[in-house]
Design a protein around this motif. Structure first.
Motif, PDB file in Angstrom:
ATOM      1  N   THR A 188       0.823  -1.198   0.000  1.00 44.03           N
ATOM      2  CA  THR A 188       0.000   0.000   0.000  1.00 44.03           C
ATOM      3  C   THR A 188       0.865   1.259   0.000  1.00 44.03           C
ATOM      4  O   THR A 188       1.880   1.323   0.677  1.00 44.03           O
ATOM      5  N   VAL A 189       0.467   2.260  -0.768  1.00 40.14           N
ATOM      6  CA  VAL A 189       1.169   3.537  -0.769  1.00 40.14           C
ATOM      7  C   VAL A 189       0.222   4.623  -0.309  1.00 40.14           C
ATOM      8  O   VAL A 189      -0.988   4.470  -0.386  1.00 40.14           O
ATOM      9  N   TYR A 190       0.775   5.731   0.181  1.00 47.93           N
ATOM     10  CA  TYR A 190      -0.062   6.819   0.646  1.00 47.93           C
ATOM     11  C   TYR A 190       0.731   8.109   0.572  1.00 47.93           C
ATOM     12  O   TYR A 190       1.950   8.108   0.513  1.00 47.93           O
ATOM     13  N   SER A 191       0.023   9.205   0.609  1.00 50.09           N
ATOM     14  CA  SER A 191       0.707  10.502   0.600  1.00 50.09           C
ATOM     15  C   SER A 191      -0.103  11.512   1.378  1.00 50.09           C
ATOM     16  O   SER A 191      -1.323  11.558   1.255  1.00 50.09           O
ATOM     17  N   TRP A 217      -9.491   5.531   0.779  1.00 51.22           N
ATOM     18  CA  TRP A 217      -8.556   4.922  -0.161  1.00 51.22           C
ATOM     19  C   TRP A 217      -9.220   4.641  -1.496  1.00 51.22           C
ATOM     20  O   TRP A 217     -10.414   4.320  -1.553  1.00 51.22           O
ATOM     21  N   LYS A 220      -4.887   1.094  -3.909  1.00 56.78           N
ATOM     22  CA  LYS A 220      -3.766   1.084  -2.967  1.00 56.78           C
ATOM     23  C   LYS A 220      -3.283   2.483  -2.582  1.00 56.78           C
ATOM     24  O   LYS A 220      -2.271   2.633  -1.903  1.00 56.78           O
ATOM     25  N   THR A 221      -4.008   3.498  -2.994  1.00 57.06           N
ATOM     26  CA  THR A 221      -3.578   4.868  -2.724  1.00 57.06           C
ATOM     27  C   THR A 221      -4.566   5.590  -1.817  1.00 57.06           C
ATOM     28  O   THR A 221      -5.771   5.604  -2.088  1.00 57.06           O
ATOM     29  N   ARG A 222      -4.037   6.177  -0.763  1.00 52.34           N
ATOM     30  CA  ARG A 222      -4.918   6.956   0.101  1.00 52.34           C
ATOM     31  C   ARG A 222      -5.128   8.325  -0.511  1.00 52.34           C
ATOM     32  O   ARG A 222      -4.181   8.957  -1.010  1.00 52.34           O
ATOM     33  N   SER A 253      -8.503  13.505  -6.513  1.00 55.72           N
ATOM     34  CA  SER A 253      -7.967  12.182  -6.826  1.00 55.72           C
ATOM     35  C   SER A 253      -7.413  12.182  -8.245  1.00 55.72           C
ATOM     36  O   SER A 253      -8.036  12.702  -9.172  1.00 55.72           O
ATOM     37  N   ASN A 255      -6.762   9.305  -9.720  1.00 57.53           N
ATOM     38  CA  ASN A 255      -7.061   7.976 -10.252  1.00 57.53           C
ATOM     39  C   ASN A 255      -7.996   8.087 -11.457  1.00 57.53           C
ATOM     40  O   ASN A 255      -9.108   8.605 -11.351  1.00 57.53           O
TER      41      ASN A 255
END
Length: 376
Positions: A188-191, A217, A220-222, A253, A255
């Motif tokens: 998991t990645v986040y920023s 989330w 896999k991105t917060r 986002s 995404n």
């Protein structure tokens, strides 16, 4: 022919009733008419012309006895499907009405007509904490606003095979100073947003005595910062006419996935997260199912966790305080010292995950939440 305002309100209310199977009104309202946790669904029988006529006559006769202002409150709640904050509709709770051979209290009949045609007994319902009648025992006047109620989930045993997971949530994080991240496995990645770190967010929320923080989330991105919760109740939504809470639609986002965008658009009214005396309840306000994983929803002796399906209009006690503190685990010290790994609930909108899905982990779900409880 001259028609009164009252008659007009009654007709509009009848047209806004909850559809039953065979009505030909297969819109999003039907999602809340049957079903409960764990995929158990209750088939709503096709409407019988005789029963339908009797129900219409009975409903009209009851509505015509209600004051105009109260009819307007009821209409506002029904037409907005709970999206607009409507006041309580206080009516005598001990008045019984008869439909065929079955007797219903006045509140139960209104809930049956305007939300759940398959409703049989008041024990199937849970009153929302925003309601004036919440917590009151046998009051003379009881709130009959159908959108101040939710349907209770019933956990089945044995449950269907949505999914089971090892107790990975008990593992301590790699670093004691790491910021809250997904308890799910799988890279998991986040920023954090520029100029505002998660540690700052948690420090601020500690000062304000938060009881949980919420992370949103996409796969896999917060997305966005942690949302700290101090109020007893929180609405988490994408699009709500009178929303006040965590609006996912305002988050930026990057995404571009079509699936993520499709699911995002279906979040709608979202969920209501409420801290009550016995635990934390989740009410599904949207038109689509949500999926929940929580340690306290499973058998305390189990080494695996279930994913629970919650249909629209239903409530589930997603986190039980008593069960949480009585969990007997091998690493009790780590469990209490790392509350975010043990006291966490994961919620996915629209899409489930587990053995019956191509998505084995929640980090593969398009849009999901992580609720991290503060045990200090």
């Amino acid at each position: 022919m001259f028609r009164t305002k009252r008659s007009g309100l009654v007709r509009r209310l009848w047209r806004s009733r909850a559809p039953v199977e065979g009505d030909g009104e297969a819109d999003s309202r039907a999602h809340g008419s049957g079903g409960c946790c764990m995929g158990k669904s209750t088939k709503v029988a096709k409407s019988n012309p005789g029963t339908e006529a009797e129900l219409k006559a009975l409903t009209h006769s009851i509505l015509k006895k209600i004051k105009e202002k109260q009819l307007e409150v009821l209409l506002q709640a029904v037409e907005s499907k709970g999206g607009v904050r409507s006041p309580c509709l206080l009516l005598p709770g001990k008045v019984d009405t008869k439909l065929g051979q079955q007797s219903y209290s006045l509140p139960l009949l209104l809930f049956k007509v305007f939300r759940w045609p398959d409703l049989r007994h008041s024990s199937e319902l849970k009153r929302l904490s925003c309601c004036e009648s919440y917590g009151k025992i046998n009051p003379e006047l009881v709130c009959c606003n159908p959108h101040h109620m939710s349907r209770l989930c019933e956990l089945e045993s044995p449950p269907p095979p949505y999914s089971r997971y090892p107790m990975d949530f008990l593992k301590p994080p790699d670093s004691p100073d790491s910021v809250p991240a997904s308890t799910e496995t799988g890279g998991t990645v986040y920023s954090a947003p520029v100029g505002f770190s998660d540690s700052q967010a948690l420090q601020e929320s500690d000062e304000q005595a938060h009881w949980c923080v919420v992370a949103y989330w996409e796969e896999k991105t917060r997305v966005g910062r942690l949302y700290s919760v101090q109020e007893p109740s929180l609405d988490i939504f994408y699009d709500l006419p009178q929303g006040n809470g965590f609006c996912l639609g305002q988050l930026c986002s990057d995404n571009k996935s079509q699936l993520v965008q499709m699911v995002r658009s279906k979040i709608g009214y979202g969920i209501q997260l409420t801290r009550e005396q016995d635990g934390v309840w989740v009410y599904n306000r949207s038109c689509y199912p949500i999926f929940i994983k929580s340690a306290t929803l499973d058998n305390p002796d189990s080494r695996t966790l279930l994913v629970h399906k919650v249909f629209p209009g239903f409530s589930i006690k997603a986190f039980d305080f008593e069960k949480a503190y009585s969990l007997q685990r091998p690493n009790d010290h780590e469990f209490t010292q790392q509350p975010r790994t043990g006291f966490t609930v994961q919620i996915s909108f629209v899409k489930g995950w587990g053995q019956c899905y191509t998505r084995q982990f929640i980090s593969s779900c398009p849009c999901w939440l992580e609720v991290i409880f503060n045990t200090r």
